[in-house]
Design a protein around this motif. Structure first.
Motif, PDB file in Angstrom:
ATOM      1  N   HIS A   1       0.560  -1.211  -0.004  1.00 35.45           N
ATOM      2  CA  HIS A   1      -0.269  -0.001   0.208  1.00 35.45           C
ATOM      3  C   HIS A   1       1.459   0.986   0.085  1.00 35.45           C
ATOM      4  O   HIS A   1       0.615   2.251  -1.020  1.00 35.45           O
ATOM      5  N   ARG A   2       1.720   1.333   0.948  1.00 32.45           N
ATOM      6  CA  ARG A   2       2.752   2.333   1.255  1.00 32.45           C
ATOM      7  C   ARG A   2       3.581   2.931  -0.319  1.00 32.45           C
ATOM      8  O   ARG A   2       3.434   3.814  -1.127  1.00 32.45           O
ATOM      9  N   SER A   3       3.860   1.512  -0.723  1.00 29.93           N
ATOM     10  CA  SER A   3       4.229   1.671  -2.010  1.00 29.93           C
ATOM     11  C   SER A   3       3.829   2.081  -3.902  1.00 29.93           C
ATOM     12  O   SER A   3       4.538   2.771  -4.422  1.00 29.93           O
ATOM     13  N   MET A   4       2.154   2.418  -3.112  1.00 28.26           N
ATOM     14  CA  MET A   4       1.572   2.374  -4.379  1.00 28.26           C
ATOM     15  C   MET A   4       0.803   3.813  -3.946  1.00 28.26           C
ATOM     16  O   MET A   4       0.209   4.088  -5.089  1.00 28.26           O
ATOM     17  N   ILE A   5       1.350   4.157  -2.834  1.00 26.43           N
ATOM     18  CA  ILE A   5       0.571   5.782  -3.023  1.00 26.43           C
ATOM     19  C   ILE A   5       0.930   6.415  -3.918  1.00 26.43           C
ATOM     20  O   ILE A   5       2.537   6.342  -4.555  1.00 26.43           O
ATOM     21  N   GLY A   6       0.115   7.433  -4.379  1.00 27.74           N
ATOM     22  CA  GLY A   6       0.812   8.627  -5.756  1.00 27.74           C
ATOM     23  C   GLY A   6       1.076   7.590  -7.118  1.00 27.74           C
ATOM     24  O   GLY A   6       1.151   8.629  -7.967  1.00 27.74           O
ATOM     25  N   THR A   7       0.399   6.268  -7.191  1.00 36.00           N
ATOM     26  CA  THR A   7       0.211   5.656  -8.623  1.00 36.00           C
ATOM     27  C   THR A   7      -1.485   5.689  -8.420  1.00 36.00           C
ATOM     28  O   THR A   7      -2.212   6.244  -7.360  1.00 36.00           O
ATOM     29  N   ARG A   8      -1.862   5.057  -9.700  1.00 37.25           N
ATOM     30  CA  ARG A   8      -3.605   4.985  -9.673  1.00 37.25           C
ATOM     31  C   ARG A   8      -3.873   3.299  -8.628  1.00 37.25           C
ATOM     32  O   ARG A   8      -5.160   3.495  -8.140  1.00 37.25           O
ATOM     33  N   GLY A   9      -3.126   2.992  -8.132  1.00 37.88           N
ATOM     34  CA  GLY A   9      -3.528   1.936  -7.627  1.00 37.88           C
ATOM     35  C   GLY A   9      -3.815   1.042  -7.987  1.00 37.88           C
ATOM     36  O   GLY A   9      -4.053   0.578  -8.844  1.00 37.88           O
ATOM     37  N   GLY A  10      -4.496  -0.196  -7.063  1.00 38.79           N
ATOM     38  CA  GLY A  10      -5.076  -1.348  -8.134  1.00 38.79           C
ATOM     39  C   GLY A  10      -5.266  -2.840  -6.372  1.00 38.79           C
ATOM     40  O   GLY A  10      -5.418  -2.188  -5.781  1.00 38.79           O
ATOM     41  N   ALA A  11      -5.953  -3.295  -7.750  1.00 38.72           N
ATOM     42  CA  ALA A  11      -6.083  -4.418  -6.580  1.00 38.72           C
ATOM     43  C   ALA A  11      -5.416  -5.798  -6.164  1.00 38.72           C
ATOM     44  O   ALA A  11      -4.543  -6.225  -7.078  1.00 38.72           O
ATOM     45  N   VAL A  12      -5.468  -6.286  -5.030  1.00 39.05           N
ATOM     46  CA  VAL A  12      -4.474  -7.175  -4.986  1.00 39.05           C
ATOM     47  C   VAL A  12      -4.887  -8.147  -4.248  1.00 39.05           C
ATOM     48  O   VAL A  12      -5.563  -8.384  -3.722  1.00 39.05           O
ATOM     49  N   ALA A  13      -3.838  -9.374  -4.798  1.00 41.42           N
ATOM     50  CA  ALA A  13      -3.976 -10.915  -3.722  1.00 41.42           C
ATOM     51  C   ALA A  13      -2.466 -11.457  -3.253  1.00 41.42           C
ATOM     52  O   ALA A  13      -2.234 -11.758  -4.944  1.00 41.42           O
ATOM     53  N   ILE A  14      -2.628 -11.691  -1.969  1.00 38.99           N
ATOM     54  CA  ILE A  14      -1.328 -12.539  -1.911  1.00 38.99           C
ATOM     55  C   ILE A  14      -1.642 -13.564  -0.652  1.00 38.99           C
ATOM     56  O   ILE A  14      -2.932 -13.892  -0.507  1.00 38.99           O
ATOM     57  N   ALA A  15      -1.105 -14.957  -1.291  1.00 37.71           N
ATOM     58  CA  ALA A  15      -1.603 -15.855  -0.834  1.00 37.71           C
ATOM     59  C   ALA A  15       0.115 -17.216  -0.692  1.00 37.71           C
ATOM     60  O   ALA A  15       0.954 -17.352  -1.395  1.00 37.71           O
ATOM     61  N   GLN A  16      -0.277 -17.427   0.230  1.00 33.06           N
ATOM     62  CA  GLN A  16       1.262 -18.035   1.157  1.00 33.06           C
ATOM     63  C   GLN A  16       0.852 -19.581   1.434  1.00 33.06           C
ATOM     64  O   GLN A  16       0.234 -20.036   2.424  1.00 33.06           O
ATOM     65  N   TYR A  17       1.795 -19.810   0.684  1.00 32.07           N
ATOM     66  CA  TYR A  17       1.597 -21.761   1.388  1.00 32.07           C
ATOM     67  C   TYR A  17       2.719 -22.208   1.965  1.00 32.07           C
ATOM     68  O   TYR A  17       3.570 -22.228   1.750  1.00 32.07           O
ATOM     69  N   ASP A  18       2.282 -22.885   3.045  1.00 30.48           N
ATOM     70  CA  ASP A  18       3.166 -23.384   4.338  1.00 30.48           C
ATOM     71  C   ASP A  18       2.517 -25.278   3.852  1.00 30.48           C
ATOM     72  O   ASP A  18       2.379 -25.728   4.047  1.00 30.48           O
ATOM     73  N   ALA A  19       3.950 -25.327   2.924  1.00 32.43           N
ATOM     74  CA  ALA A  19       3.989 -27.048   2.216  1.00 32.43           C
ATOM     75  C   ALA A  19       4.138 -27.970   3.773  1.00 32.43           C
ATOM     76  O   ALA A  19       3.192 -28.841   3.328  1.00 32.43           O
ATOM     77  N   ARG A  20       4.706 -27.748   4.503  1.00 35.65           N
ATOM     78  CA  ARG A  20       4.772 -28.420   6.347  1.00 35.65           C
ATOM     79  C   ARG A  20       3.934 -28.764   6.801  1.00 35.65           C
ATOM     80  O   ARG A  20       3.184 -29.529   7.164  1.00 35.65           O
ATOM     81  N   GLN A  21       2.838 -27.579   6.586  1.00 39.80           N
ATOM     82  CA  GLN A  21       1.385 -27.732   7.439  1.00 39.80           C
ATOM     83  C   GLN A  21       0.030 -27.922   6.710  1.00 39.80           C
ATOM     84  O   GLN A  21      -0.376 -28.317   7.433  1.00 39.80           O
ATOM     85  N   GLY A  22       0.416 -27.512   5.533  1.00 40.56           N
ATOM     86  CA  GLY A  22      -0.834 -28.364   5.055  1.00 40.56           C
ATOM     87  C   GLY A  22      -1.313 -26.480   5.001  1.00 40.56           C
ATOM     88  O   GLY A  22      -2.650 -27.218   4.590  1.00 40.56           O
ATOM     89  N   THR A  23      -1.229 -25.644   4.826  1.00 40.00           N
ATOM     90  CA  THR A  23      -2.015 -24.524   5.445  1.00 40.00           C
ATOM     91  C   THR A  23      -1.937 -23.614   4.095  1.00 40.00           C
ATOM     92  O   THR A  23      -0.958 -23.152   3.315  1.00 40.00           O
ATOM     93  N   LEU A  24      -2.792 -22.518   3.812  1.00 41.57           N
ATOM     94  CA  LEU A  24      -2.718 -21.283   3.314  1.00 41.57           C
ATOM     95  C   LEU A  24      -3.620 -20.512   3.750  1.00 41.57           C
ATOM     96  O   LEU A  24      -4.475 -20.751   3.707  1.00 41.57           O
ATOM     97  N   THR A  25      -2.337 -19.293   3.688  1.00 44.43           N
ATOM     98  CA  THR A  25      -3.175 -17.945   3.694  1.00 44.43           C
ATOM     99  C   THR A  25      -3.030 -17.007   2.960  1.00 44.43           C
ATOM    100  O   THR A  25      -2.159 -16.503   2.008  1.00 44.43           O
ATOM    101  N   PHE A  26      -4.808 -16.026   2.791  1.00 41.84           N
ATOM    102  CA  PHE A  26      -4.585 -15.696   1.658  1.00 41.84           C
ATOM    103  C   PHE A  26      -5.287 -14.169   2.309  1.00 41.84           C
ATOM    104  O   PHE A  26      -5.992 -14.066   3.159  1.00 41.84           O
ATOM    105  N   ILE A  27      -4.851 -13.373   1.518  1.00 42.15           N
ATOM    106  CA  ILE A  27      -5.078 -12.461   1.880  1.00 42.15           C
ATOM    107  C   ILE A  27      -5.462 -10.976   0.956  1.00 42.15           C
ATOM    108  O   ILE A  27      -4.282 -10.963  -0.219  1.00 42.15           O
ATOM    109  N   GLY A  28      -6.763 -10.470   0.038  1.00 42.91           N
ATOM    110  CA  GLY A  28      -6.748  -9.753  -1.285  1.00 42.91           C
ATOM    111  C   GLY A  28      -7.470  -8.573  -0.695  1.00 42.91           C
ATOM    112  O   GLY A  28      -8.704  -8.367  -0.021  1.00 42.91           O
ATOM    113  N   ILE A  29      -7.189  -7.123  -1.397  1.00 44.54           N
ATOM    114  CA  ILE A  29      -8.041  -6.098  -1.456  1.00 44.54           C
ATOM    115  C   ILE A  29      -8.718  -6.243  -3.379  1.00 44.54           C
ATOM    116  O   ILE A  29      -7.471  -5.942  -3.353  1.00 44.54           O
TER     117      ILE A  29
END
Length: 336
Positions: free
Chosen positions: A211-239
């Motif tokens: 968000h801080r890096s994109m201030i001053g630009t048009r901005g945009g939609a963002v999604a981040i997905a982090q996969y922990d292979a050993r735990q078999g879990t996924l964390t997802f955050i999106g705007i």
């Protein structure tokens, strides 16, 4: 390892003169990415046969080319994409078989020239995948695929994707800069640069960095997905309106995003955790792709290579009025 996103290079295949152009383009791409004469020759041979196959059985289609970053160099990916009435796959895999009635080397021989070869064909058309690596590159294939195209084939693309790997763990990013063209791309690249600095940081903090890096630009939609292979879990955050799904052979789950614009204004976002995702497909896509697709409408496609899945979805569900990104990653368990 970080993989920065690049556009898919699309070569139309509509007449015989374009087969030679496809061969030369593929060979040049291989040479530019460190392939020696022998390996670049293999790339040229495969591109020629795949383009010929499109022309013979579909009369028109496309080759999609991409350089694949590797730990010690690059690979080359070639996808043949058409919308014809299917073809006899078993016959085409026979050496010497040619759907055009002329002697070809056959897709079976092509498959032996490649490190990865996969096909999906039905009444809607066919997608054939070939990946080639240097003979000295013994690293396993990464089971991921991406299809990214700018509106009207513009040089600038407002969509950005990025992947980071830490062993079997994966952090994936998709950004859709508002609008399209150079200013949209500038917004996306600003976010990508922040992501690449620390892709496995806490998703909430990482989103704030973007968000801080994109201030001053048009901005945009963002999604981040982090996969922990050993735990078999996924964390997802999106705007915003980046779509995302977890796909298993028997079910699918949509991943929830929050409203807002990164680089503009959004309320504090909450990450969502998903358990038992080993063996699933993660599919992330910008709104250049329609959201009404369902892999269950394509029997067996869920078991094909992620690059084939990405190409099929782009072929059949592109809106055609915006940049489009389809990112498909197989989530595989870590091995001791």
């Amino acid at each position: 390892m970080n993989i920065g996103g690049t556009l898919t290079l699309v070569l139309p295949v509509e007449d015989s003169s374009q087969i030679g152009h496809a061969r030369r383009t593929a060979q040049r791409l291989a040479e530019q990415h460190g392939f020696d004469a022998t390996d670049a020759g293999r790339v040229a041979l495969v591109a020629t046969e795949l383009a010929s196959n499109v022309l013979k059985h579909a009369t028109h289609g496309e080759l999609h080319l991409r350089a694949l970053p590797r730990a010690n160099g690059f690979g080359i990916e070639i996808l043949a994409v058409d919308r014809a009435q299917g073809f006899d796959l078993h016959a085409c895999l026979a050496d010497g078989f040619s759907t055009g009635g002329t002697q070809g080397i056959g897709l079976g021989a092509v498959s032996r020239q490649t490190d990865v070869f996969d096909v999906y064909a039905d009444a809607r058309g066919a997608v054939l995948l070939a990946r080639l690596y240097s003979r000295t590159d013994k690293a396993p294939d990464r089971r991921l695929g991406v299809s990214q195209h700018s509106l009207h084939n513009m040089a600038a693309c407002g969509d950005v994707w990025h992947l980071a790997f830490d062993g079997a763990n994966i952090s994936a990013l998709v950004i859709d800069g508002l609008g399209h063209g150079e200013e949209a791309e500038r917004a996306g690249r600003a976010g990508e640069q922040a992501f690449a600095l620390d892709p496995f940081a806490s998703p909430t903090l990482l989103l704030e960095d973007l968000h801080r890096s994109m201030i001053g630009t048009r901005g945009g939609a963002v999604a981040i997905a982090q996969y922990d292979a050993r735990q078999g879990t996924l964390t997802f955050i999106g705007i915003g309106n980046i779509g995302a799904s977890l796909i298993a052979p028997d079910k699918s789950r949509g991943l929830a995003s929050h409203p807002g614009i990164v680089g503009g204004q959004y309320r504090k976002a909450q990450p969502f955790d998903y358990a038992h995702v080993n063996g699933h497909l993660l599919i992330m896509y910008s709104d250049g792709l329609q959201s009404r697709w369902n892999l269950q409408d394509y029997p067996g496609l869920v078991h094909r290579h992620p690059a084939v899945i990405a190409a099929v979805l782009n072929r059949d569900f592109s809106r055609g009025r915006d940049d489009i990104t389809v990112l498909v990653v197989a989530l595989e368990a870590a091995h001791d």
